[in-house]
Structure formats: structure tokens, C-alpha cells
Motif scaffolding. Structure first.
Motif, PDB file in Angstrom:
ATOM      1  N   TYR A 108       0.832  -1.192   0.000  1.00 27.00           N
ATOM      2  CA  TYR A 108       0.000   0.000   0.000  1.00 27.00           C
ATOM      3  C   TYR A 108       0.872   1.249   0.000  1.00 27.00           C
ATOM      4  CZ  TYR A 108      -3.936  -2.842   1.778  1.00 27.00           C
ATOM      5  OH  TYR A 108      -4.928  -3.762   1.945  1.00 27.00           O
ATOM      6  N   SER A 109       0.261   2.354  -0.373  1.00 27.07           N
ATOM      7  CA  SER A 109       0.893   3.656  -0.151  1.00 27.07           C
ATOM      8  C   SER A 109      -0.044   4.500   0.702  1.00 27.07           C
ATOM      9  CB  SER A 109       1.168   4.366  -1.481  1.00 27.07           C
ATOM     10  OG  SER A 109       2.162   3.701  -2.215  1.00 27.07           O
ATOM     11  N   ILE A 110       0.402   4.845   1.907  1.00 29.48           N
ATOM     12  CA  ILE A 110      -0.323   5.741   2.819  1.00 29.48           C
ATOM     13  C   ILE A 110       0.557   6.966   3.012  1.00 29.48           C
ATOM     14  CG2 ILE A 110      -1.368   6.024   5.098  1.00 29.48           C
ATOM     15  CD1 ILE A 110      -2.691   3.766   3.904  1.00 29.48           C
ATOM     16  N   TRP A 111       0.056   8.128   2.631  1.00 33.36           N
ATOM     17  CA  TRP A 111       0.903   9.307   2.596  1.00 33.36           C
ATOM     18  C   TRP A 111       0.353  10.455   3.437  1.00 33.36           C
ATOM     19  CZ3 TRP A 111       1.715   9.603  -3.434  1.00 33.36           C
ATOM     20  CH2 TRP A 111       2.683   8.668  -3.818  1.00 33.36           C
ATOM     21  N   ALA A 112       1.287  11.241   3.964  1.00 34.76           N
ATOM     22  CA  ALA A 112       1.097  12.620   4.420  1.00 34.76           C
ATOM     23  C   ALA A 112      -0.162  12.854   5.238  1.00 34.76           C
ATOM     24  CB  ALA A 112       1.118  13.550   3.205  1.00 34.76           C
ATOM     25  N   PRO A 113      -0.297  12.221   6.407  1.00 34.90           N
ATOM     26  CA  PRO A 113      -1.469  12.485   7.236  1.00 34.90           C
ATOM     27  C   PRO A 113      -1.342  13.797   8.000  1.00 34.90           C
ATOM     28  CG  PRO A 113      -0.011  10.990   8.376  1.00 34.90           C
ATOM     29  CD  PRO A 113       0.603  11.231   7.015  1.00 34.90           C
ATOM     30  N   ASP A 114      -2.470  14.247   8.519  1.00 36.64           N
ATOM     31  CA  ASP A 114      -2.505  15.442   9.348  1.00 36.64           C
ATOM     32  C   ASP A 114      -3.504  15.190  10.473  1.00 36.64           C
ATOM     33  OD1 ASP A 114      -1.821  18.247   9.889  1.00 36.64           O
ATOM     34  OD2 ASP A 114      -3.899  18.659   9.354  1.00 36.64           O
ATOM     35  N   VAL A 115      -3.162  15.601  11.686  1.00 30.31           N
ATOM     36  CA  VAL A 115      -4.032  15.391  12.849  1.00 30.31           C
ATOM     37  C   VAL A 115      -4.425  16.742  13.426  1.00 30.31           C
ATOM     38  CG1 VAL A 115      -4.174  14.468  15.191  1.00 30.31           C
ATOM     39  CG2 VAL A 115      -3.076  13.126  13.378  1.00 30.31           C
ATOM     40  N   ILE A 116      -5.722  16.897  13.725  1.00 31.30           N
ATOM     41  CA  ILE A 116      -6.217  18.127  14.315  1.00 31.30           C
ATOM     42  C   ILE A 116      -7.283  17.791  15.346  1.00 31.30           C
ATOM     43  CG2 ILE A 116      -8.029  18.480  12.577  1.00 31.30           C
ATOM     44  CD1 ILE A 116      -7.365  21.509  12.754  1.00 31.30           C
ATOM     45  N   TRP A 117      -7.323  18.573  16.433  1.00 29.47           N
ATOM     46  CA  TRP A 117      -8.365  18.415  17.451  1.00 29.47           C
ATOM     47  C   TRP A 117      -9.587  19.218  17.021  1.00 29.47           C
ATOM     48  CZ3 TRP A 117     -10.567  15.826  21.099  1.00 29.47           C
ATOM     49  CH2 TRP A 117     -11.491  16.433  21.950  1.00 29.47           C
ATOM     50  N   ASP A 216      -4.511  18.506 -15.969  1.00 25.14           N
ATOM     51  CA  ASP A 216      -4.182  19.927 -16.062  1.00 25.14           C
ATOM     52  C   ASP A 216      -5.086  20.749 -15.144  1.00 25.14           C
ATOM     53  OD1 ASP A 216      -2.177  19.563 -17.906  1.00 25.14           O
ATOM     54  OD2 ASP A 216      -3.450  19.955 -19.652  1.00 25.14           O
ATOM     55  N   TYR A 217      -6.281  20.251 -14.903  1.00 20.80           N
ATOM     56  CA  TYR A 217      -7.291  21.003 -14.148  1.00 20.80           C
ATOM     57  C   TYR A 217      -7.542  20.425 -12.755  1.00 20.80           C
ATOM     58  CZ  TYR A 217     -12.026  22.477 -12.783  1.00 20.80           C
ATOM     59  OH  TYR A 217     -13.107  22.954 -12.088  1.00 20.80           O
ATOM     60  N   ALA A 218      -7.640  19.111 -12.671  1.00 21.91           N
ATOM     61  CA  ALA A 218      -8.079  18.454 -11.436  1.00 21.91           C
ATOM     62  C   ALA A 218      -6.878  17.949 -10.635  1.00 21.91           C
ATOM     63  CB  ALA A 218      -9.026  17.303 -11.756  1.00 21.91           C
ATOM     64  N   PRO A 219      -6.996  17.907  -9.305  1.00 19.63           N
ATOM     65  CA  PRO A 219      -5.844  17.572  -8.458  1.00 19.63           C
ATOM     66  C   PRO A 219      -5.642  16.079  -8.292  1.00 19.63           C
ATOM     67  CG  PRO A 219      -7.733  18.013  -7.078  1.00 19.63           C
ATOM     68  CD  PRO A 219      -8.192  18.253  -8.497  1.00 19.63           C
ATOM     69  N   ASN A 220      -4.480  15.722  -7.805  1.00 20.22           N
ATOM     70  CA  ASN A 220      -4.266  14.406  -7.226  1.00 20.22           C
ATOM     71  C   ASN A 220      -4.686  14.512  -5.764  1.00 20.22           C
ATOM     72  OD1 ASN A 220      -3.477  11.774  -6.830  1.00 20.22           O
ATOM     73  ND2 ASN A 220      -1.289  12.207  -6.778  1.00 20.22           N
ATOM     74  N   ALA A 221      -5.639  13.707  -5.340  1.00 18.48           N
ATOM     75  CA  ALA A 221      -6.261  13.853  -4.010  1.00 18.48           C
ATOM     76  C   ALA A 221      -5.373  13.251  -2.935  1.00 18.48           C
ATOM     77  CB  ALA A 221      -7.648  13.206  -3.996  1.00 18.48           C
ATOM     78  N   ILE A 222      -4.305  13.973  -2.611  1.00 19.43           N
ATOM     79  CA  ILE A 222      -3.411  13.560  -1.535  1.00 19.43           C
ATOM     80  C   ILE A 222      -3.033  14.783  -0.704  1.00 19.43           C
ATOM     81  CG2 ILE A 222      -2.504  11.628  -2.891  1.00 19.43           C
ATOM     82  CD1 ILE A 222       0.063  13.225  -3.291  1.00 19.43           C
ATOM     83  N   ASP A 223      -2.246  14.565   0.337  1.00 19.92           N
ATOM     84  CA  ASP A 223      -1.652  15.622   1.162  1.00 19.92           C
ATOM     85  C   ASP A 223      -2.677  16.540   1.831  1.00 19.92           C
ATOM     86  OD1 ASP A 223       0.652  14.518   0.209  1.00 19.92           O
ATOM     87  OD2 ASP A 223       1.273  16.229  -0.991  1.00 19.92           O
ATOM     88  N   PRO A 224      -3.662  15.985   2.551  1.00 22.77           N
ATOM     89  CA  PRO A 224      -4.625  16.855   3.226  1.00 22.77           C
ATOM     90  C   PRO A 224      -4.049  17.455   4.507  1.00 22.77           C
ATOM     91  CG  PRO A 224      -5.062  14.574   3.802  1.00 22.77           C
ATOM     92  CD  PRO A 224      -3.932  14.553   2.800  1.00 22.77           C
ATOM     93  N   THR A 225      -4.331  18.728   4.751  1.00 24.00           N
ATOM     94  CA  THR A 225      -4.064  19.327   6.052  1.00 24.00           C
ATOM     95  C   THR A 225      -5.243  20.222   6.415  1.00 24.00           C
ATOM     96  OG1 THR A 225      -2.853  21.224   5.135  1.00 24.00           O
ATOM     97  CG2 THR A 225      -1.572  19.298   5.746  1.00 24.00           C
ATOM     98  N   LEU A 226      -5.501  20.334   7.725  1.00 24.39           N
ATOM     99  CA  LEU A 226      -6.661  21.069   8.208  1.00 24.39           C
ATOM    100  C   LEU A 226      -6.242  22.206   9.117  1.00 24.39           C
ATOM    101  CD1 LEU A 226      -7.668  17.941   7.722  1.00 24.39           C
ATOM    102  CD2 LEU A 226      -9.815  18.930   8.520  1.00 24.39           C
ATOM    103  N   PHE A 227      -7.057  23.256   9.149  1.00 24.90           N
ATOM    104  CA  PHE A 227      -6.769  24.394  10.008  1.00 24.90           C
ATOM    105  C   PHE A 227      -8.065  25.132  10.309  1.00 24.90           C
ATOM    106  CE2 PHE A 227      -6.843  26.151   5.779  1.00 24.90           C
ATOM    107  CZ  PHE A 227      -7.317  27.449   5.926  1.00 24.90           C
ATOM    108  N   TYR A 228      -8.039  25.906  11.399  1.00 26.32           N
ATOM    109  CA  TYR A 228      -9.160  26.764  11.758  1.00 26.32           C
ATOM    110  C   TYR A 228      -8.844  28.197  11.353  1.00 26.32           C
ATOM    111  CZ  TYR A 228     -11.528  23.175  14.500  1.00 26.32           C
ATOM    112  OH  TYR A 228     -12.208  22.037  14.889  1.00 26.32           O
ATOM    113  N   ASP A 229      -9.872  28.894  10.847  1.00 22.45           N
ATOM    114  CA  ASP A 229      -9.672  30.294  10.503  1.00 22.45           C
ATOM    115  C   ASP A 229      -9.965  31.180  11.708  1.00 22.45           C
ATOM    116  OD1 ASP A 229     -12.450  30.628  10.702  1.00 22.45           O
ATOM    117  OD2 ASP A 229     -12.772  30.666   8.535  1.00 22.45           O
ATOM    118  N   GLU A 230      -9.955  32.487  11.503  1.00 19.28           N
ATOM    119  CA  GLU A 230     -10.126  33.435  12.607  1.00 19.28           C
ATOM    120  C   GLU A 230     -11.502  33.334  13.253  1.00 19.28           C
ATOM    121  OE1 GLU A 230     -10.126  37.545  11.306  1.00 19.28           O
ATOM    122  OE2 GLU A 230     -10.549  36.873   9.246  1.00 19.28           O
ATOM    123  N   ASN A 231     -12.462  32.764  12.528  1.00 19.69           N
ATOM    124  CA  ASN A 231     -13.820  32.597  13.058  1.00 19.69           C
ATOM    125  C   ASN A 231     -14.091  31.189  13.533  1.00 19.69           C
ATOM    126  OD1 ASN A 231     -14.600  35.337  12.452  1.00 19.69           O
ATOM    127  ND2 ASN A 231     -14.662  34.726  10.287  1.00 19.69           N
TER     128      ASN A 231
END
Length: 525
Positions: A108-117, A216-231
């Protein structure tokens, strides 16, 4: 990630994910590829965790010494402490991405995780709050997906919940690198369309009568990261190479993206009905590992990405952009929005944070440094976290560099890694500045060569002589310093920092970002 996927071996099945303590060993160096950093408070102390590709992770109380629950980067995959039996628990993800298939032959290939509370995640029993582990599964450079798992503790184990973005699909029966059918009906798109969550299938997603995914238009669905904005709104930024990197708002209660549903525009940016707002990239220019940090002091959002290819001769390097809004547009020092045309070169866009470099007191060069994350610690200190390779091979290690905000509100990376809790930022007087410096200009190219080491003299009359010429000026009672070199204006920081020698000698260093997107570093001899 794009090249050199590490393959995870198949494992035996089990009914549930059994809790498994992090039985750690302490290491001064750690190899976690694509490190994503987060922190928690334990017994009144901030503890840092990094999660990376290949199901690797580590934790630290000081960002110097690491506790790792593994002895080699790829061990214990049949009952992993994060996801358990991946063959069983991630089976939905691999029904699309593939196992023992195409580029992931043998595993398998499992790539680039991100953890957020996420304090507002709602469990089926009504409980609220979860650590959310978003990851990517892939078998080719375009057939991938992003899924997530949840846990009530940061160390897991995490229980798989859903797969939320797919890529590499076609409009008709077709294949991609194997005999796997890439028809979109084999993803969740069929249900999203039939239930009206998104509009009909978009012709933008495919080429050649629907037989080929439009990279050219659509992404490769990898490398997710999450964040909260000012609101306190939750977002996911993701994507790699291909069509670029996109951003989607996330429903905090479910962890599922809130897909736009219909195509539109946002301040000149494409908003795709499924993928979200396109922030950067396109036309298969290199770019991966998007990571966004919001800074309350500057009220700005900072987008990090990495260009080039990850191997030691691939020219991997980090870039930086800035925006007033979480969903862009993001710009560089030239005020350029990095959505590429078919004739663009990506090296024209973004502040280059660092290239391949070696100061005279370093016994090897840093090469292909990238796929970073960043964090603002509880005491307000910016830290850049990335993996780097070196001269002489493909081994890699995590590095952490302090960053400081320059006068223009751009986080500026200091030359040496963070080496202990005594971080010297005392004011440097004009008389102390005067002298000879080793000097590096990181430029803007994706060149895989080690950058030349030059010598400059900062003189008492505020001129610069040596291998480059210009002027300098330091703001009184602060660490802000500015340079004009060959008609380019740079704003930066000058402080005392410990170098990377065994003695951890204190050195006067400067780092500055130019209006040409270049970063310059200096270390006083």
C-alpha cells in the motif's frame, strides 16, 4: 508526495482496532517523511506530535529530543498503533486506490497524514470532540483518495470514518496503470450527484471523451491538512501536482467536506463543484504538501507548498504565500496569485524559503528540504518543521527551524535549526553587526545543486561589500534589519542564534525576504 512511494505490507484481518500503547524509545534524530506537527497540553506542558507518511509518528517536549514508537520507519504494519489492521480498516479507501497494484505493487501507499483536534465532532453516542486523522491513499500519480479516522486521544488508535475526496476517475469505463476500472461510479461521486449534493458530472474533470482524467485542471487527491480560521471555521487544503491544490470547508460535526455543489468563482479563483476553490498550481507543474497557518498577530493566512521532486537530486524546496482570507487568493512578494497557465513555470511564484545549502561549519549539505508543516507554539514562537535529505544518499531526517516575523508581516526562517530551549533573540547592536559574513542567496529556481557560499562585509557606513554590494540598515531597539542589494529590497531579522556544531556556538545571523521572492541568509564569521 509524488515519487518514491513507500509500500505498506498487507496485514491479517481483525474485527476491531485494539488499543496499543506508544512504547517509545528516545532519539535525537527522527525520520518521519512529510512531518505534520500539532501539539497538546499534558500536565501543564506543551507536547508536540508529528505524523508522517508510511504510518510514522513521533512526539517531543522540546522539539529536539524525540520519542518514537518504532525502531525503523516501516515496522509493525499488521497491527498499527494508529489504524490497526489497514487491510481491513481502510478497505473502502483501497477499493479505489488499490492494494498491490500499479505503483504500489507489493503493498500500500499511505501518505502525508494530518491530525487536528475538533471539539465539535459528534460521535454516534452523542459525545463531542475528536482528534481527526486525515490521510491519503494512492496507487498511481492520479488515482488517489483522502479519508479520515477519529480518536478520543491523540495517540489513537483511530477508527476509520469515511473517504471524502477522490481523484483519477473517468466518465466511462477506463483503466489507469492496471486493470482497475476508473469509472466515477466506483467512487462516492455517483451518490453525491444522485442525491443532489453536487451538480452533474463536470466535463472539466476529464479529457478524450471521458476516458482520461484531466490532470491539467483536477488535483491528485493527496496531502490533506486542516486548520481553523479566525472565526473558528474548519478548512481542508489538499492536492498535489496535476491540477494543483484546492481548499474545502469542513463540517465540524461530521468531518465531511461541504462541497460547493456548483461551479463558480471567488475573487478570480476557480471554485469547482466538487474539489473546492483552487488556490495554486495547474498544468502539472510540481507542487505538493500544502499547509496553512493563521497568525492572530498579523491577521493573515500563510500557505506553504513544496516544489520539485523529493529525492536528493530533485530540487525539492519550500515556498510561501500570504492571504487575508482562508480560501485566498494567496500572493507572494510580487503580489502574484499562483494559479498557473499552460506556459507558466512554477519557480516564478512564491517566496523560496530555502534551497540546498551548506555553511562552512556543517559537515554535510541539506538537500531537497520540504513537505513542511509549521506551528505557533503556546509562547508565540513560530517553528518550521520539515524533512530533509543530505549529500550522499536518500536518507532523511526531520528538522525544526525557528521563524520570526519580519517588518512586512512575513515569517522569516532563521538559518540554523532549533537546538535547545535557550533560544537567543537578544538585540544585536550596530557595532556587533559590523563584520564579515558567510552569505547565501536561495534564489527562486528549483535547481538541485548546492547553492554557492559567498562572503559579504557589513560595514560601519551601512554599506555592503564583497561578493555582493548594497546597503543595510537596522531598526533601533528591535531585531528588524533591511538590505538593498543590487536594487532588490529585503526585510528581515538579525539575532543571535546557536549554530549546529557540537558546541552550539552562538552566532549573529540574519535572514531576510526580498521583493523578488528570494530569501538571503548570513552568518557572521
Amino acid at each position: 508526495m509524488f515519487l518514491l512511494p513507500v509500500l505498506l505490507l498487507l496485514s491479517s484481518c481483525q474485527e476491531t482496532i485494539e488499543s496499543k500503547d506508544w512504547d517509545t524509545i528516545e532519539m535525537p534524530r527522527v525520520s518521519v517523511h512529510d512531518p505534520s506537527i500539532t501539539s497538546v497540553t499534558e500536565d501543564g506542558e506543551e507536547v508536540f506530535y508529528i505524523f508522517g507518511s508510511h504510518l510514522a509518528q513521533a512526539k517531543s517536549k522540546d522539539l529536539v529530543n524525540w520519542e518514537v514508537p518504532f525502531q525503523t520507519e516501516y515496522e509493525d504494519l499488521d497491527n498499527n498503533i494508529i489504524l490497526g489492521d489497514i487491510d481491513k480498516n481502510l478497505r473502502e479507501a483501497f477499493e479505489w486506490a488499490g492494494k498491490d497494484d500499479a505503483d504500489s505493487a507489493g503493498g500500500y501507499s499511505i501518505w502525508a497524514p494530518d491530525v487536528i483536534w475538533n471539539p465539535n465532532y459528534k460521535w454516534k453516542n452523542g459525545d463531542k470532540g475528536a482528534y481527526m486523522y486525515y490521510y491519503s491513499a494512492t496507487s498511481t500519480w492520479r488515482r488517489s483518495n483522502i479519508g479520515f479516522a477519529v480518536s478520543k486521544t491523540i495517540e489513537g488508535p483511530y477508527t476509520y470514518q469515511d473517504t471524502v475526496v477522490y481523484s483519477g476517475f473517468t466518465q466511462v469505463d477506463s483503466t489507469d496503470g492496471s486493470d482497475r476500472n476508473t469509472h466515477y461510479k466506483n467512487t462516492h461521486l455517483k451518490k453525491l450527484i444522485s442525491t443532489g449534493v453536487i451538480d452533474e458530472f463536470s466535463s472539466n474533470w476529464v479529457l478524450n471523451s471521458g476516458t482520461e482524467y484531466n490532470t491539467d485542471y483536477a488535483p491528485n487527491a493527496i496531502d490533506p491538512t486542516l486548520f481553523y480560521d479566525e472565526n473558528e471555521k474548519l478548512w481542508m487544503v489538499y492536492g498535489s501536482w496535476s491540477g494543483g491544490m484546492y481548499i474545502l470547508p469542513i463540517d465540524e460535526k461530521t468531518g465531511i467536506p461541504m462541497y460547493p455543489g456548483v461551479d463558480s468563482e471567488n475573487q478570480g479563483l476557480i471554485v469547482d463543484r466538487y474539489f473546492g476553490t483552487k488556490l495554486i498550481g495547474g498544468y502539472h507543474q510540481s507542487g505538493e504538501g500544502p499547509y496553512i497557518v493563521y497568525d492572530k498577530e498579523t491577521q493573515s493566512y500563510y500557505l506553504f507548498v513544496t516544489y520539485g521532486q523529493l529525492h536528493s537530486s530533485g530540487g525539492y524546496n519550500m515556498r510561501l504565500f500570504k492571504s487575508d482570507n482562508p480560501d485566498g487568493p494567496y500572493v507572494d512578494m510580487k503580489n502574484q496569485v499562483p494559479v498557473f497557465s499552460s506556459t507558466d513555470q512554477n519557480s516564478q511564484y512564491g517566496v523560496k524559503i530555502m534551497g540546498n545549502y551548506q555553511f562552512s561549519n556543517m559537515n554535510k549539505a541539506y538537500k531537497s528540504s520540504g513537505h513542511n508543516s509549521a506551528i505557533i507554539t503556546e509562547d508565540g514562537q513560530w517553528m518550521l518543521v520539515y524533512h530533509t535529505r543530505f549529500t550522499g544518499g536518500e536518507s532523511h531526517e526531520v528538522r525544526v527551524h525557528p521563524m520570526m516575523m519580519n517588518r512586512n508581516g512575513w515569517p522569516t526562517t532563521l538559518p540554523f535549526e532549533y537546538v535547545n530551549n535557550e533560544y537567543f533573540v537578544s538585540e544585536v547592536g550596530d557595532k556587533d553587526i559590523i563584520g564579515s559574513y558567510e552569505f547565501i542567496n536561495h534564489g527562486t529556481t528549483n535547481d538541485p545543486k548546492v547553492l554557492p557560499l559567498s562572503t559579504v562585509e557589513l560595514r560601519a557606513d551601512k554599506t555592503i561589500t564583497g561578493d555582493v554590494s548594497g546597503t543595510w540598515d537596522k531598526e533601533a531597539q528591535s531585531s528588524f534589519i533591511s538590505f538593498v542589494i543590487e536594487d532588490v529590497h529585503y526585510e528581515g531579522i538579525i539575532v543571535m542564534q546557536q549554530d549546529e556544531t557540537k558546541e552550539q556556538t552562538k552566532k549573529i545571523v540574519f535572514s531576510a525576504i526580498g521583493d523578488n521572492n528570494q530569501t538571503i541568509w548570513g552568518v557572521k564569521k
